[in-house]
Design a protein around this motif. Structure first.
Motif, mmCIF file in Angstrom:
data_model
loop_
_atom_site.group_PDB
_atom_site.id
_atom_site.type_symbol
_atom_site.label_atom_id
_atom_site.label_comp_id
_atom_site.label_asym_id
_atom_site.label_seq_id
_atom_site.Cartn_x
_atom_site.Cartn_y
_atom_site.Cartn_z
ATOM 1 N N ILE A 168 67.586 73.340 100.253
ATOM 2 C CA ILE A 168 66.619 72.868 101.022
ATOM 3 C C ILE A 168 67.062 71.900 102.004
ATOM 4 O O ILE A 168 67.684 70.970 101.786
ATOM 5 C CB ILE A 168 65.589 72.221 100.019
ATOM 6 N N VAL A 169 66.602 72.060 103.278
ATOM 7 C CA VAL A 169 67.228 71.151 104.445
ATOM 8 C C VAL A 169 66.203 70.515 105.188
ATOM 9 O O VAL A 169 66.420 69.668 105.995
ATOM 10 C CB VAL A 169 67.919 72.138 105.511
ATOM 11 N N GLY A 170 64.953 70.530 104.794
ATOM 12 C CA GLY A 170 63.986 69.680 105.368
ATOM 13 C C GLY A 170 62.487 70.138 105.007
ATOM 14 O O GLY A 170 62.283 70.869 103.884
ATOM 15 N N THR A 171 61.617 69.807 105.938
ATOM 16 C CA THR A 171 60.283 70.394 105.642
ATOM 17 C C THR A 171 59.732 70.812 106.925
ATOM 18 O O THR A 171 60.344 70.745 107.975
ATOM 19 C CB THR A 171 59.425 69.146 105.320
ATOM 20 N N ASP A 172 58.727 71.866 106.705
ATOM 21 C CA ASP A 172 58.239 72.643 107.702
ATOM 22 C C ASP A 172 56.769 72.670 107.722
ATOM 23 O O ASP A 172 56.168 73.446 106.798
ATOM 24 C CB ASP A 172 58.968 73.907 108.219
ATOM 25 N N GLY A 173 55.993 71.891 108.333
ATOM 26 C CA GLY A 173 54.505 71.853 107.956
ATOM 27 C C GLY A 173 54.163 71.361 106.776
ATOM 28 O O GLY A 173 52.999 72.061 106.124
ATOM 29 N N GLY A 174 54.711 70.632 106.033
ATOM 30 C CA GLY A 174 54.464 70.521 104.504
ATOM 31 C C GLY A 174 55.064 71.384 103.671
ATOM 32 O O GLY A 174 55.155 70.995 102.393
ATOM 33 N N ASP A 175 55.866 72.417 103.981
ATOM 34 C CA ASP A 175 56.502 73.329 103.129
ATOM 35 C C ASP A 175 57.878 72.850 102.968
ATOM 36 O O ASP A 175 58.435 72.503 104.097
ATOM 37 C CB ASP A 175 56.281 74.917 103.381
ATOM 38 N N ARG A 176 58.501 73.166 102.033
ATOM 39 C CA ARG A 176 60.252 73.085 102.101
ATOM 40 C C ARG A 176 60.803 74.045 102.925
ATOM 41 O O ARG A 176 60.515 75.211 102.759
ATOM 42 C CB ARG A 176 60.740 73.063 100.548
ATOM 43 N N LEU A 177 61.779 73.396 103.916
ATOM 44 C CA LEU A 177 62.508 74.375 104.796
ATOM 45 C C LEU A 177 63.836 74.660 103.976
ATOM 46 O O LEU A 177 64.695 73.889 103.738
ATOM 47 C CB LEU A 177 62.740 73.627 106.202
ATOM 48 N N LEU A 178 63.922 76.085 103.816
ATOM 49 C CA LEU A 178 65.041 76.361 103.269
ATOM 50 C C LEU A 178 66.288 77.303 104.164
ATOM 51 O O LEU A 178 65.819 77.791 105.400
ATOM 52 C CB LEU A 178 64.732 77.768 102.287
ATOM 53 N N SER A 179 67.489 76.958 103.898
ATOM 54 C CA SER A 179 68.435 77.648 104.585
ATOM 55 C C SER A 179 69.125 78.381 103.850
ATOM 56 O O SER A 179 69.934 77.884 102.688
ATOM 57 C CB SER A 179 69.261 76.582 105.501
ATOM 58 N N MET A 180 69.488 79.673 104.142
ATOM 59 C CA MET A 180 70.398 80.614 103.181
ATOM 60 C C MET A 180 71.169 81.556 103.817
ATOM 61 O O MET A 180 70.998 81.844 105.022
ATOM 62 C CB MET A 180 69.466 81.401 102.435
ATOM 63 N N THR A 181 72.503 81.549 103.301
ATOM 64 C CA THR A 181 73.275 82.458 103.879
ATOM 65 C C THR A 181 73.637 83.561 102.681
ATOM 66 O O THR A 181 73.887 83.102 101.542
ATOM 67 C CB THR A 181 74.720 81.550 104.165
ATOM 68 N N GLY A 182 73.793 84.732 102.990
ATOM 69 C CA GLY A 182 74.226 85.821 101.996
ATOM 70 C C GLY A 182 75.520 86.380 102.665
ATOM 71 O O GLY A 182 75.784 86.644 103.874
ATOM 72 N N MET A 183 76.095 87.205 101.825
ATOM 73 C CA MET A 183 77.177 88.047 102.023
ATOM 74 C C MET A 183 77.530 89.343 101.276
ATOM 75 O O MET A 183 76.928 89.031 100.297
ATOM 76 C CB MET A 183 78.498 87.134 102.074
#
Length: 320
Positions: A261-276
């Motif tokens: 979780i890197v922050g919020t966006d419009g009240g929702d949790r903003l997620l950052s994901m990397t996949g390999m």
């Protein structure tokens, strides 16, 4: 049939019988006992050890044993039969699809998700000598470490944490790779020579988190576990598991993912994901990163981006 002792419900907790599994199960029980007292439930708990297929077959690499749920299937059968009431798993061992009637009741707060090196000498991946022999049972780790250092000789080792640490000496290895979380839960952080950054080696889906599995129709257990759940960990792990499900991957193929979780966006949790997804020899390593607020959609989006670059063909060749 609920087990009772002096009128109290006895909650039977199923677990593998390794030292790590028993240690983390004991920690979970301590937490649940505290929570149940605080909420006036005062349940009693007892442990039931269960041997899984992954524990019985130790003479071949995990990727060759085949199938998903190598470390959970027998435990899930005990849950479905009512032999146990809940199960404590390392989340990275859990397949995406759970049997009908079972659910993840809680995902407690995650600990360090990274892999780490236990080395004979040195304090970083760069310190390993050219051609160093590195022990791991994981295609995911082999793929990424070979990609970072093509000179390394990755060798298969199986067994629990302490037996793998012994093999560092008995098999003349230069280093072994383990999950940092397991060493932390055992209180063995001082054995870690180096943490491996996630930009070098993405962890397994759910690594560092536990999954507490229960029956869907057991309202008492579900209510107790809801009080134990860590919302931020659960959301991040849901994204990673959605990614795993979209790729139809088991825990023993070269798939890695990490969501935070890197922050919020419009009240929702903003997620950052990397996949390999990578080839076992490390020659091809595909990575994609995305952001979003819907964990399941984010996982599917990262998976789709990798499939568009050929990840499905890599997994098909490996048998994932």
């Amino acid at each position: 049939m609920e087990k009772k002792h002096n009128g109290q419900r006895v909650i039977v907790v199923g677990t593998r019988q390794s030292a790590l599994a028993l240690t983390q199960t004991g920690q979970v029980i301590d937490d649940l006992e505290r929570i149940s007292r605080e909420h006036g439930c005062d349940y009693k708990f007892e442990i039931k050890k269960i041997v899984t297929k992954g524990d019985r077959i130790l003479d071949v690499t995990l990727s060759k044993v085949g199938g998903k749920g190598l470390f959970v299937k027998e435990i899930e059968q005990a849950l479905l039969s009512g032999e146990i009431d809940l199960a404590v798993h390392s989340m990275k061992d859990m397949p995406y699809e759970l049997p009908e009637g079972l659910m993840n009741g809680a995902v407690p707060k995650r600990v360090d998700p990274r892999d780490c090196l236990i080395m004979r000498q040195g304090s970083s991946l760069a310190d390993l000598p050219r051609g160093a022999r590195v022990g791991t049972s994981s295609l995911r780790r082999s793929s990424q470490l070979k990609h970072a250092r093509e000179d390394l000789k990755l060798e298969s080792i199986r067994g629990n944490i302490d037996s793998r640490i012994r093999k560092l000496e008995t098999e003349g290895l230069d280093a072994i790779v383990l999950a940092t979380a397991g060493l932390m839960r055992m209180g063995w952080e001082d054995r870690i020579s180096a943490s491996v950054p996630v930009d070098v080696c993405l962890p397994a889906v759910g690594q560092g988190a536990l999954g507490i599995e229960c029956r869907r129709n057991d309202e008492q257990i579900r209510e107790l576990l809801s009080l134990y759940n860590d919302a931020e960990t659960e959301i991040a792990v849901r994204a990673e598991r959605s990614f795993l499900g979209a790729l139809n991957g088991g825990c023993q193929v070269p798939i890695g993912a990490y969501c935070e979780i890197v922050g919020t966006d419009g009240g929702d949790r903003l997620l950052s994901m990397t996949g390999m997804v990578g080839t076992p020899d490390g020659e091809t390593l595909l990575k994609e990163s995305k952001r979003g607020t819907d964990p399941e959609q984010l996982g599917r989006d990262v998976a789709a981006a990798l499939v568009s670059r050929g990840a499905d063909r890599i997994l098909a060749e490996i048998g994932g």
